[in-house]
Design an enzyme around this catalytic site. Sequence first.
Site, PDB file in Angstrom:
ATOM      1  N   SER A  48      -9.849 -11.609   2.588  1.00  0.00           N
ATOM      2  CA  SER A  48      -9.114 -12.861   2.807  1.00  0.00           C
ATOM      3  C   SER A  48      -8.173 -13.154   1.635  1.00  0.00           C
ATOM      4  O   SER A  48      -8.335 -12.583   0.544  1.00  0.00           O
ATOM      5  CB  SER A  48     -10.162 -13.973   2.953  1.00  0.00           C
ATOM      6  OG  SER A  48      -9.625 -15.238   2.811  1.00  0.00           O
ATOM      7  N   SER A 177      -8.003 -18.272 -13.000  1.00  0.00           N
ATOM      8  CA  SER A 177      -7.286 -19.427 -12.441  1.00  0.00           C
ATOM      9  C   SER A 177      -6.754 -20.249 -13.609  1.00  0.00           C
ATOM     10  O   SER A 177      -7.220 -20.081 -14.745  1.00  0.00           O
ATOM     11  CB  SER A 177      -8.288 -20.265 -11.627  1.00  0.00           C
ATOM     12  OG  SER A 177      -7.798 -21.552 -11.406  1.00  0.00           O
ATOM     13  N   TYR A 190     -16.618 -24.805 -11.171  1.00  0.00           N
ATOM     14  CA  TYR A 190     -15.644 -23.738 -10.872  1.00  0.00           C
ATOM     15  C   TYR A 190     -14.862 -23.420 -12.149  1.00  0.00           C
ATOM     16  O   TYR A 190     -14.739 -22.256 -12.537  1.00  0.00           O
ATOM     17  CB  TYR A 190     -14.702 -24.206  -9.760  1.00  0.00           C
ATOM     18  CG  TYR A 190     -13.566 -23.256  -9.464  1.00  0.00           C
ATOM     19  CD1 TYR A 190     -13.798 -22.045  -8.814  1.00  0.00           C
ATOM     20  CD2 TYR A 190     -12.254 -23.568  -9.837  1.00  0.00           C
ATOM     21  CE1 TYR A 190     -12.750 -21.175  -8.542  1.00  0.00           C
ATOM     22  CE2 TYR A 190     -11.207 -22.701  -9.559  1.00  0.00           C
ATOM     23  CZ  TYR A 190     -11.456 -21.509  -8.909  1.00  0.00           C
ATOM     24  OH  TYR A 190     -10.419 -20.641  -8.637  1.00  0.00           O
ATOM     25  N   LYS A 194     -14.839 -19.930 -14.522  1.00  0.00           N
ATOM     26  CA  LYS A 194     -13.621 -19.176 -14.883  1.00  0.00           C
ATOM     27  C   LYS A 194     -13.469 -19.108 -16.411  1.00  0.00           C
ATOM     28  O   LYS A 194     -13.098 -18.068 -16.953  1.00  0.00           O
ATOM     29  CB  LYS A 194     -12.382 -19.810 -14.238  1.00  0.00           C
ATOM     30  CG  LYS A 194     -12.372 -19.767 -12.698  1.00  0.00           C
ATOM     31  CD  LYS A 194     -12.326 -18.345 -12.151  1.00  0.00           C
ATOM     32  CE  LYS A 194     -12.123 -18.307 -10.642  1.00  0.00           C
ATOM     33  NZ  LYS A 194     -12.150 -16.958 -10.080  1.00  0.00           N
ATOM     34  N   THR A 225      -4.665 -20.493   0.582  1.00  0.00           N
ATOM     35  CA  THR A 225      -5.566 -19.499   1.179  1.00  0.00           C
ATOM     36  C   THR A 225      -6.730 -20.279   1.795  1.00  0.00           C
ATOM     37  O   THR A 225      -6.685 -21.500   1.851  1.00  0.00           O
ATOM     38  CB  THR A 225      -6.114 -18.522   0.114  1.00  0.00           C
ATOM     39  OG1 THR A 225      -6.932 -19.280  -0.788  1.00  0.00           O
ATOM     40  CG2 THR A 225      -5.023 -17.810  -0.655  1.00  0.00           C
TER      41      THR A 225
HETATM   42  N1  LIG Z   1      -6.021 -19.837  -3.795  1.00  0.00           N
HETATM   43  C1  LIG Z   1      -5.837 -20.401  -4.972  1.00  0.00           C
HETATM   44  O1  LIG Z   1      -5.200 -21.461  -5.080  1.00  0.00           O
HETATM   45  C2  LIG Z   1      -6.398 -19.780  -6.220  1.00  0.00           C
HETATM   46  C3  LIG Z   1      -5.901 -20.214  -7.454  1.00  0.00           C
HETATM   47  C4  LIG Z   1      -6.409 -19.643  -8.604  1.00  0.00           C
HETATM   48  C5  LIG Z   1      -7.370 -18.663  -8.530  1.00  0.00           C
HETATM   49  N2  LIG Z   1      -7.841 -18.264  -7.334  1.00  0.00           N
HETATM   50  C6  LIG Z   1      -8.882 -17.228  -7.317  1.00  0.00           C
HETATM   51  O2  LIG Z   1      -8.469 -16.172  -6.477  1.00  0.00           O
HETATM   52  C7  LIG Z   1      -9.615 -15.488  -5.980  1.00  0.00           C
HETATM   53  C8  LIG Z   1      -9.444 -15.264  -4.478  1.00  0.00           C
HETATM   54  O3  LIG Z   1      -9.406 -16.519  -3.824  1.00  0.00           O
HETATM   55  P1  LIG Z   1      -8.577 -16.793  -2.491  1.00  0.00           P
HETATM   56  O4  LIG Z   1      -7.679 -17.932  -2.776  1.00  0.00           O
HETATM   57  O5  LIG Z   1      -8.003 -15.546  -1.963  1.00  0.00           O
HETATM   58  O6  LIG Z   1      -9.754 -17.362  -1.563  1.00  0.00           O
HETATM   59  P2  LIG Z   1     -10.356 -16.886  -0.157  1.00  0.00           P
HETATM   60  O7  LIG Z   1      -9.260 -16.680   0.817  1.00  0.00           O
HETATM   61  O8  LIG Z   1     -11.430 -17.869   0.164  1.00  0.00           O
HETATM   62  O9  LIG Z   1     -10.990 -15.466  -0.498  1.00  0.00           O
HETATM   63  C9  LIG Z   1     -12.177 -15.342  -1.227  1.00  0.00           C
HETATM   64  C10 LIG Z   1     -12.701 -13.927  -1.083  1.00  0.00           C
HETATM   65  O10 LIG Z   1     -13.913 -13.805  -1.835  1.00  0.00           O
HETATM   66  C11 LIG Z   1     -14.927 -13.236  -0.997  1.00  0.00           C
HETATM   67  N3  LIG Z   1     -16.239 -13.773  -1.392  1.00  0.00           N
HETATM   68  C12 LIG Z   1     -16.633 -15.071  -1.397  1.00  0.00           C
HETATM   69  N4  LIG Z   1     -17.906 -15.168  -1.775  1.00  0.00           N
HETATM   70  C13 LIG Z   1     -18.339 -13.897  -2.027  1.00  0.00           C
HETATM   71  C14 LIG Z   1     -19.584 -13.353  -2.438  1.00  0.00           C
HETATM   72  N5  LIG Z   1     -20.661 -14.105  -2.635  1.00  0.00           N
HETATM   73  N6  LIG Z   1     -19.664 -12.007  -2.594  1.00  0.00           N
HETATM   74  C15 LIG Z   1     -18.596 -11.218  -2.356  1.00  0.00           C
HETATM   75  N7  LIG Z   1     -17.396 -11.674  -1.954  1.00  0.00           N
HETATM   76  C16 LIG Z   1     -17.271 -13.010  -1.784  1.00  0.00           C
HETATM   77  C17 LIG Z   1     -14.542 -13.648   0.422  1.00  0.00           C
HETATM   78  O11 LIG Z   1     -14.984 -12.707   1.392  1.00  0.00           O
HETATM   79  P3  LIG Z   1     -16.290 -12.845   2.300  1.00  0.00           P
HETATM   80  O12 LIG Z   1     -16.310 -14.229   2.858  1.00  0.00           O
HETATM   81  O13 LIG Z   1     -16.098 -11.785   3.342  1.00  0.00           O
HETATM   82  O14 LIG Z   1     -17.421 -12.548   1.386  1.00  0.00           O
HETATM   83  C18 LIG Z   1     -13.016 -13.565   0.345  1.00  0.00           C
HETATM   84  O15 LIG Z   1     -12.584 -12.254   0.593  1.00  0.00           O
HETATM   85  C19 LIG Z   1     -10.822 -16.348  -6.350  1.00  0.00           C
HETATM   86  O16 LIG Z   1     -11.481 -15.785  -7.467  1.00  0.00           O
HETATM   87  C20 LIG Z   1     -10.211 -17.679  -6.739  1.00  0.00           C
HETATM   88  O17 LIG Z   1     -10.999 -18.380  -7.675  1.00  0.00           O
HETATM   89  C21 LIG Z   1      -7.377 -18.793  -6.158  1.00  0.00           C
END
Ligand SMILES: NC(=O)c1ccc[n+]([C@@H]2O[C@H](COP(=O)([O-])OP(=O)(O)OC[C@H]3O[C@@H](n4cnc5c(N)ncnc54)[C@H](OP(=O)(O)O)[C@@H]3O)[C@@H](O)[C@H]2O)c1
Length: 233
Positions: A48, A177, A190, A194, A225
């Site tokens: 995702s 992040s 959270y 980080k 996302t």
């Molecule tokens: N989107 C933002 O605004 C943002 C900003 C800064 C940083 N980030 C960071 O970017 C990273 C990706 O986030 P995203 O925005 O792409 O969110 P997302 O769409 O919710 O994706 C999260 C991913 O992590 C996997 N995941 C969740 N829990 C897990 C677990 N217990 N074990 C293994 N895999 C797990 C999920 O897959 P499954 O459900 O299949 O396990 C999914 O593929 C995160 O570390 C987040 O903190 C995001």
Amino acid sequence: MYQYYAVIYQLLLYLGIIALVIYLFLPLQERIEQFYRNKVVWITGASSGIGLELVKHLAVLSPTTKLVLSSRREDELEKIVEELKLDRDRCLILPLDLEYHGDLFKSKVDLVLDRFDHIDILINNAGISQRSLIKDTQYSVDQRLMSINYLGTVTLSKSVLEHFIAQKHGHFVVVSSVSGYVGTPSRSTYAASKHALHGFFDALRFEHEKDNIHVTVICPGYIRTKISENAFS
Ligand SMILES: NC(=O)c1ccc[n+]([C@@H]2O[C@H](COP(=O)([O-])OP(=O)(O)OC[C@H]3O[C@@H](n4cnc5c(N)ncnc54)[C@H](OP(=O)(O)O)[C@@H]3O)[C@@H](O)[C@H]2O)c1
């Protein structure tokens, strides 16, 4: 007459911009292809959001790269491989749950090595967020956030580290992040998870620079996302 010159000027300006974009884009694409050529890249959170976009881009930009796709939902990873028409020879679906890191993930690392012989880059992208004020956050939520975002990521990285040391190279990428620098309301644990990753991977960088092991910590701002809807409350 003046209008005539203005049109020509605008036309030249647009052509110049297009040429500049092409000039900047082509070498970058080549550089990406060169950097990832024949490398084995393991991406967590590949089902995702940011992880999925990484898979899509690497699939197109670097056809020789071997991809290891991890997250909890195996069916979702299977769907992605189907949709992207990824050659099965160049990808491995490896479901894992970062929350359950008790077995140290050694068996997972062995599966990757059995299949591709080595690992070049581990992209620690998987993570979960939070939407709750400190006063309303249960201990179990704090525990799960630290367990998935921090301990799970660290434990997986330590399992890969042994292999990186033995092969005398490797690259850890960590998707942190802006919350890794500053805590904001409703994101307390959270942000803490980080921050903790920064401390750990800064230390790892110091300890293993001599082994040709690199660390890159990426700190995105907000990206639309599923992170908000998947967040713990
Ligand atoms: N989107 C933002 O605004 C943002 C900003 C800064 C940083 N980030 C960071 O970017 C990273 C990706 O986030 P995203 O925005 O792409 O969110 P997302 O769409 O919710 O994706 C999260 C991913 O992590 C996997 N995941 C969740 N829990 C897990 C677990 N217990 N074990 C293994 N895999 C797990 C999920 O897959 P499954 O459900 O299949 O396990 C999914 O593929 C995160 O570390 C987040 O903190 C995001």
